[in-house]
Design a protein around this motif. Structure first.
Motif, PDB file in Angstrom:
ATOM      1  N   ARG A  40      48.466 217.259  83.800  1.00  0.00           N
ATOM      2  CA  ARG A  40      48.715 218.214  84.885  1.00  0.00           C
ATOM      3  C   ARG A  40      48.015 217.812  86.184  1.00  0.00           C
ATOM      4  N   GLU A  41      46.796 217.355  86.127  1.00  0.00           N
ATOM      5  CA  GLU A  41      46.058 217.027  87.354  1.00  0.00           C
ATOM      6  C   GLU A  41      46.766 215.908  88.125  1.00  0.00           C
ATOM      7  N   ALA A  42      47.171 214.847  87.427  1.00  0.00           N
ATOM      8  CA  ALA A  42      47.875 213.747  88.092  1.00  0.00           C
ATOM      9  C   ALA A  42      49.237 214.207  88.602  1.00  0.00           C
ATOM     10  N   ALA A  43      49.898 215.072  87.840  1.00  0.00           N
ATOM     11  CA  ALA A  43      51.208 215.565  88.264  1.00  0.00           C
ATOM     12  C   ALA A  43      51.088 216.408  89.526  1.00  0.00           C
ATOM     13  N   GLU A  44      50.106 217.281  89.569  1.00  0.00           N
ATOM     14  CA  GLU A  44      49.919 218.119  90.763  1.00  0.00           C
ATOM     15  C   GLU A  44      49.626 217.261  91.989  1.00  0.00           C
ATOM     16  N   ALA A  45      48.841 216.201  91.824  1.00  0.00           N
ATOM     17  CA  ALA A  45      48.522 215.315  92.952  1.00  0.00           C
ATOM     18  C   ALA A  45      49.785 214.622  93.453  1.00  0.00           C
ATOM     19  N   TRP A  46      50.642 214.146  92.529  1.00  0.00           N
ATOM     20  CA  TRP A  46      51.880 213.472  92.949  1.00  0.00           C
ATOM     21  C   TRP A  46      52.797 214.431  93.680  1.00  0.00           C
ATOM     22  N   TRP A  47      52.950 215.651  93.160  1.00  0.00           N
ATOM     23  CA  TRP A  47      53.838 216.612  93.813  1.00  0.00           C
ATOM     24  C   TRP A  47      53.301 217.043  95.176  1.00  0.00           C
ATOM     25  N   ARG A  48      51.986 217.139  95.321  1.00  0.00           N
ATOM     26  CA  ARG A  48      51.427 217.446  96.645  1.00  0.00           C
ATOM     27  C   ARG A  48      51.765 216.338  97.629  1.00  0.00           C
ATOM     28  N   ARG A  49      51.590 215.080  97.213  1.00  0.00           N
ATOM     29  CA  ARG A  49      51.906 213.962  98.107  1.00  0.00           C
ATOM     30  C   ARG A  49      53.393 213.949  98.465  1.00  0.00           C
ATOM     31  N   SER A  50      54.238 214.342  97.530  1.00  0.00           N
ATOM     32  CA  SER A  50      55.689 214.235  97.732  1.00  0.00           C
ATOM     33  C   SER A  50      56.274 215.401  98.520  1.00  0.00           C
ATOM     34  N   THR A  51      55.619 216.560  98.483  1.00  0.00           N
ATOM     35  CA  THR A  51      56.249 217.755  99.071  1.00  0.00           C
ATOM     36  C   THR A  51      55.383 218.510 100.069  1.00  0.00           C
ATOM     37  N   GLU A  52      54.080 218.195 100.142  1.00  0.00           N
ATOM     38  CA  GLU A  52      53.176 219.002 100.974  1.00  0.00           C
ATOM     39  C   GLU A  52      53.626 219.042 102.426  1.00  0.00           C
ATOM     40  N   LEU A  53      54.064 217.906 102.961  1.00  0.00           N
ATOM     41  CA  LEU A  53      54.472 217.840 104.365  1.00  0.00           C
ATOM     42  C   LEU A  53      55.990 217.819 104.526  1.00  0.00           C
ATOM     43  N   ALA A  54      56.699 218.019 103.431  1.00  0.00           N
ATOM     44  CA  ALA A  54      58.161 217.943 103.486  1.00  0.00           C
ATOM     45  C   ALA A  54      58.748 219.181 104.150  1.00  0.00           C
ATOM     46  N   SER A  55      59.825 218.951 104.909  1.00  0.00           N
ATOM     47  CA  SER A  55      60.640 220.069 105.415  1.00  0.00           C
ATOM     48  C   SER A  55      62.008 219.942 104.749  1.00  0.00           C
ATOM     49  N   PHE A  56      62.416 220.983 104.060  1.00  0.00           N
ATOM     50  CA  PHE A  56      63.612 220.913 103.226  1.00  0.00           C
ATOM     51  C   PHE A  56      64.861 221.254 104.023  1.00  0.00           C
ATOM     52  N   ALA A  57      65.827 220.338 103.960  1.00  0.00           N
ATOM     53  CA  ALA A  57      67.101 220.538 104.653  1.00  0.00           C
ATOM     54  C   ALA A  57      68.030 221.362 103.775  1.00  0.00           C
ATOM     55  N   ALA A  58      68.730 222.315 104.383  1.00  0.00           N
ATOM     56  CA  ALA A  58      69.671 223.165 103.664  1.00  0.00           C
ATOM     57  C   ALA A  58      70.984 223.215 104.440  1.00  0.00           C
ATOM     58  N   PRO A  59      72.086 223.528 103.781  1.00  0.00           N
ATOM     59  CA  PRO A  59      73.373 223.593 104.476  1.00  0.00           C
ATOM     60  C   PRO A  59      73.491 224.869 105.304  1.00  0.00           C
ATOM     61  N   SER A  60      74.341 224.817 106.299  1.00  0.00           N
ATOM     62  CA  SER A  60      74.642 226.031 107.052  1.00  0.00           C
ATOM     63  C   SER A  60      75.382 227.000 106.147  1.00  0.00           C
ATOM     64  N   PRO A  61      75.200 228.314 106.339  1.00  0.00           N
ATOM     65  CA  PRO A  61      75.817 229.289 105.424  1.00  0.00           C
ATOM     66  C   PRO A  61      77.343 229.273 105.503  1.00  0.00           C
ATOM     67  N   THR A  62      77.952 229.618 104.392  1.00  0.00           N
ATOM     68  CA  THR A  62      79.394 229.842 104.325  1.00  0.00           C
ATOM     69  C   THR A  62      79.608 231.163 103.603  1.00  0.00           C
ATOM     70  N   PRO A  63      80.768 231.798 103.760  1.00  0.00           N
ATOM     71  CA  PRO A  63      81.017 233.059 103.054  1.00  0.00           C
ATOM     72  C   PRO A  63      80.942 232.876 101.541  1.00  0.00           C
ATOM     73  N   VAL A  64      80.534 233.932 100.850  1.00  0.00           N
ATOM     74  CA  VAL A  64      80.477 233.883  99.393  1.00  0.00           C
ATOM     75  C   VAL A  64      81.867 233.600  98.840  1.00  0.00           C
ATOM     76  N   GLY A  65      81.945 232.676  97.926  1.00  0.00           N
ATOM     77  CA  GLY A  65      83.220 232.350  97.282  1.00  0.00           C
ATOM     78  C   GLY A  65      82.957 231.590  96.009  1.00  0.00           C
ATOM     79  N   PRO A  66      82.565 232.285  94.914  1.00  0.00           N
ATOM     80  CA  PRO A  66      82.229 231.588  93.668  1.00  0.00           C
ATOM     81  C   PRO A  66      83.383 230.702  93.194  1.00  0.00           C
TER      82      PRO A  66
END
Length: 367
Positions: A144-170
């Motif tokens: 767990r300790e090594a895993a938490e360190a890797w995930w911090r390095r990989s995501t701590e400064l990340a900004s997550f891109a998402a798509p623009s919204p579209t109407p609901v349509g399952p």
């Protein structure tokens, strides 16, 4: 999960197979259940409860629906075995197991063992699923300790891109994504870039998403990975899989070898540094299911073959986007596409698949 075979096998995970099946061998199903604690288990309050004896009977059916059969999550066994007579010397054997208790490897192992038990006896299994669960919990705690360190390095400064919204349509459909000739080109691409089908397809899909992404340097995906990291786990029935978040770099405008390498490095790092539970953030789900089905099945004097297989039936309640891809026996790439239509609409998803870089101009929606 389910499978159907002639001399047949089918599962929820289902598999069907076809062959002449002697119902006087009905104790075969009971022998299979007796071998594996998992098949005498149900989950109550997040605990696996194992019973010493669970009745399982071969079900004779004339049902037209072979791939999907309901299995109550509170049933004494997560397994159902059904047999459909086709002709005097041919049956469809359908093996169904609750998806919470299985993965694709489980389906093929149980089908192989059912055929082996039909012919005779088998040695006791090397391990039970609860051995695996305890071992994996220990591995996760120790790393767990090594895993938490890797995930911090990989995501701590990340900004997550998402798509623009579209109407609901399952939506939910099964789609031919690549014909066999294009799959062959994809496989050459994988060899050229020391990649895998999963990594290359993930990189290709992410590149296709670029026109719809907002600001951000990272695109988050989720997946499931097989974690059979010891010899005794290789053919162990049970859900030997773990959920995984994949913080993939924002793609270039066209797929490049350098981008495939970057995606591969993230996938390898995430596999090495598994954390359960994952972040829990809504993200597209992608899975590539390799086809390891048995080529033939020997039921005594009869020989069977798997004719189809399927995971759980789509409930129509998917969130975000799900893409589950597999290569067929004919060498084509099919995918099950589903989602709530918000951001990743059906139209956008189909366009992303249509623009995969290995794809020639053809497009076929089949279900």
């Amino acid at each position: 999960m389910s499978a159907a075979a002639t001399n047949c096998a089918s599962t929820s995970s289902t598999t069907p197979a076809a062959f002449p099946y002697d119902i006087t061998h009905s104790n075969t199903e009971r022998s299979l259940v007796a071998r594996h604690d998992l098949l005498r288990s149900r989950i109550e309050d997040e605990t696996q409860l194992i019973r010493s004896n669970v009745p399982v009977e071969l079900e004779i059916t004339d049902d037209t629906e072979l791939l999907h059969a309901p299995i109550d999550s509170h049933a004494l066994s997560p397994l159902r075995v059904r047999l459909k007579p086709v002709e005097a010397d041919q049956h469809l054997l359908c093996l169904h197991i609750h998806h919470l208790m299985s993965d694709p490897a489980t389906l093929w192992t149980l089908l192989d063992e059912l055929a082996d038990l039909y012919r005779g006896t088998l040695p006791a299994p090397a391990a039970q699923f609860w051995h695996y669960a305890e071992d994996q919990a220990r591995l996760l705690a120790n790393s767990r300790e090594a895993a938490e360190a890797w995930w911090r390095r990989s995501t701590e400064l990340a900004s997550f891109a998402a798509p623009s919204p579209t109407p609901v349509g399952p939506f939910a459909l099964r789609q031919r994504v690549l014909p066999a000739s294009d799959v062959a080109e994809l496989e050459r691409f994988c060899r050229r870039h020391r990649s895998t089908m999963f990594v290359s397809l993930l990189a290709g899909l992410t590149t296709g998403m670029l026109p719809y992404l907002g600001h951000g340097d990272t695109v988050l995906f989720t997946t499931l990975i097989s974690r059979r990291n010891r010899a005794e786990w290789r053919s162990l029935p049970g859900p030997c899989i773990v959920p995984l978040d994949l913080p993939v770099p924002r793609p270039p405008s066209e797929l490049t070898g350098e981008y495939v390498t970057a995606v591969r490095d993230i996938v390898l790092g995430a596999q090495q540094h598994v954390m359960c539970p994952t972040a829990g953030r809504d993200a597209p789900y992608f899975e590539y299911i390799s086809d390891a089905r048995p080529q033939s099945l020997s039921f005594g004097d009869a020989t069977g073959a798997v004719i189809d297989a399927a995971g759980p039936r789509d409930t129509g309640m998917a969130t975000d986007l799900g893409i589950r891809a597999r290569k067929t026996a004919d060498g084509e790439l099919f995918a099950h596409l589903s989602g709530n239509g918000i951001g990743w609409s059906k139209e956008r998803t189909l366009t992303i698949c249509e623009k995969l870089p290995w794809r020639s101009p053809m497009f076929t929606e089949v279900a």
